[in-house]
Scaffold this active site. Structure first.
Site, PDB file in Angstrom:
ATOM      1  CB  CYS A 109      -3.037  -0.806   7.751  1.00 26.28           C
ATOM      2  SG  CYS A 109      -3.175  -2.227   6.699  1.00 26.28           S
TER       3      CYS A 109
ATOM      4  CD  GLU B 170       0.704  -7.633   8.901  1.00 22.73           C
ATOM      5  OE1 GLU B 170       1.110  -6.494   8.622  1.00 22.73           O
ATOM      6  OE2 GLU B 170       1.272  -8.674   8.526  1.00 22.73           O
TER       7      GLU B 170
ATOM      8  CD  GLU C 220      -3.003   3.871  11.170  1.00 27.99           C
ATOM      9  OE1 GLU C 220      -3.128   3.458  12.322  1.00 27.99           O
ATOM     10  OE2 GLU C 220      -2.834   3.135  10.180  1.00 27.99           O
TER      11      GLU C 220
ATOM     12  CE  LYS D 129     -12.351  -9.089  19.913  1.00 26.80           C
ATOM     13  NZ  LYS D 129     -13.110  -7.918  19.442  1.00 26.80           N
TER      14      LYS D 129
END
Ligand code: NAI
Length: 501
Positions: free
Chosen positions: A305, A271, A404, A197
């Protein structure tokens, strides 16, 4: 063969995309979504519609999971030799290599990232990933173990590795092809079947990867793809026919996945986000450090990331480093990623632009000093361009240092005492990666040992290779991708006892 220019390739791809409504790959057949609906995919450099992809939903996910289950049980895949499975992965790597330039342009159109960097990093990285995992099927086995039931008994115990089963692979938009490769390659190497996906913002290279897997000769139903939104991802996670979910994306969705996977206790690997520190000691070579720090935050427009988004530099070198990193930021050539001169493209979407922009106001209100950037670059009024941005005089209580941002925004903080420095670097809910800059070998390893992160780079940053594990401590995730660890994620161990008496 005649060379095709990047622009011409883009024009051909755009025309082809406009002419073909998207399909899903289920059980070896390209089919429309059951609802018949499609959704737009946008070019972030222009805001223009690139094409329409199938709007997959729970009913389509259900068919894909059933197809993957059927393929898992068919002898064509279940009994395929390890060597043949490895050869299929090699063939897929060759096909990616054959279409490498086209894939790079496709990614540039869909995600915005510069095509030249995509070709060198993402496409070549994916080829490397498939070739690396192609070597594992013939080497990934069990053990014979010296068990001690009772003296005199003649017992054999051995372990085997079996595919974990049907895998739901949910990936983000920041490195669309790489993220697909990181999950698909070990899953197929381990003998699993997959339902992929991709992110709704960037489905195109994943669709092409699925087509290449079909061309490589994977049996029908081994590789299925459902394009759609978060609800399709959620349906995959909740589906009782899925044995394992592997996810890369936001920490928030990661937590929802953990809760939803509880239904059949499917295996989960994650992750998630990061807020990686870059630590600069007073003896560091500031030239290479500054260059790498700038790259570590501005590569992929900060949508990484592992982005090194908070820099801790010793007070004695603070102004010098800040000046050098700012010079790098100002030198980056911003533009459409199809232009070979471009180093720095647009953000992926308007939503992401708004999110990054909101942090500029937050940083200012918190009292950080804006050194460079902070908004839309001059001359780029279309698309989702955002300037490389640096905040100085930040501190660890600020949201720009704790959260973040996932954009090209760097916070630079001064430090004085080594002990307190490590505390500050570890003062984060994340633990994905860290960079250390020093020429003192003892200090480098001492700091690497003290940092709570899944990857530490010393005098370098963002080095990634399929042979070495990648993943996070704390809320940066569960499990490790790459290396033997990835094969373990996609397999189950069976212990077999045999009475030889
Ligand atoms: P997201 O986590 O919502 O999306 C990632 C993938 O998960 C997409 O394929 C999406 O369709 C799917 N998804 C969304 N909701 C789901 C659900 N409930 N169940 C299963 N799958 C679901 O990330 P988004 O909204 O695109 O970005 C938001 C923030 O997340 C970014 O600003 C960034 O901070 C972070 N992020 C981190 C990434 C990383 O590599 N660690 C990658 C992408 C985003």
């Amino acid at each position: 063969m005649q060379e095709i220019s990047t622009q011409e390739r883009a024009a051909r791809l755009t025309a082809a995309l406009a002419a073909t409504p998207g399909k899903l790959l289920i059980g070896g057949k390209w089919v429309a979504a059951q609802s018949g609906r499609t959704f737009e995919t946008i070019n972030p450099a222009t805001g223009a519609v690139l094409g329409h992809v199938a709007h997959g939903e729970a009913a389509d996910v259900d068919l894909a999971v059933k197809a993957a289950r059927q393929a898992l049980e068919q002898p064509a895949w279940r009994l395929m030799s390890a060597q043949d499975r490895g050869n299929l992965l090699l063939r897929l790597a060759d096909l990616i290599e054959r279409d490498a330039d086209e894939l790079a342009v496709l990614e540039c159109l869909d995600n915005g990232k510069p095509a030249k960097l995509t070709r060198a990093v993402e496409v070549d990285g994916s080829i490397k990933t498939f070739r690396y995992f192609a070597g594992w099927p013939t080497k990934f086995g069990g053990e014979t173990l010296p068990v001690s039931p009772r003296s005199g008994a003649r017992i054999l115990n051995y372990t085997t590795r079996e595919p974990v089963g049907v895998c739901g692979l949910i990936i983000p938009w920041n490195y669309p092809l790489s993220m697909a490769a990181w999950k698909v390659a070990p899953a197929l190497a381990a003998g699993c079947t997959v339902v992929l996906k991709p992110a709704e913002q960037t489905p195109l290279t994943a669709l092409r990867l699925a087509a290449l897997a079909q061309e490589a000769g994977f049996p029908d139903g081994v590789f299925n793809i459902i394009t759609g939104f978060g609800d399709a991802g959620a349906a995959l996670v909740a589906h009782p026919g899925v044995d394992k979910v592997a996810f890369t994306g936001s920490t928030e969705v990661g937590k929802r996945i953990v809760a939803s996977a509880a239904g059949n206790l499917k295996k989960v690997s994650l992750e998630l986000g990061g807020k990686s520190p870059q630590i600069v000691f007073p003896d560091a070579d500031l030239g290479p450090a500054a260059q790498s720090i700038a790259q570590g935050i501005f590569f992929n427009q900060g949508q990484t990331c592992t982005a090194g988004s908070r820099v801790y530099v010793h007070r004695s070198r603070y102004d010098e480093l800040l000046g050098l990193v700012s010079d790098h930021a100002k030198r980056l050539r911003i533009g459409d990623g199809l232009d070979p001169a471009t180093d720095f493209g647009p953000l992926v979407s308007d939503e992401q632009w708004q999110r990054v922009n909101s942090y500029i106001g937050i940083g200012r209100e918190e009292g950080a000093r804006l050194v460079t950037g902070g908004g839309r670059p001059a001359g780029h009024d279309k698309g989702y361009f955002f300037e490389p941005t640096i905040f100085a005089d930040a501190d660890g209580s600020m949201r720009i240092v704790r959260e973040e941002i996932f954009g090209p925004v760097l916070s630079v903080l001064p430090w004085s005492e080594e002990e307190d420095l490590v505390r500050q670097a570890n003062d984060s809910e994340f633990g994905l990666s860290a960079g250390i800059w020093t020429n003192d070998i003892r200090r480098a390893h001492r700091t690497a040992a003290a940092i709570k992160a899944g990857t530490v780079w010393i005098n370098c940053f963002n080095m990634i290779d399929p042979s070495t594990p990648f993943g996070g401590f704390k809320q940066s995730g569960w499990g490790r991708e790459h290396g033997r660890q990835a094969m373990e994620l996609y397999s189950e161990v069976k212990s077999v006892w045999v009475n030889l008496s």
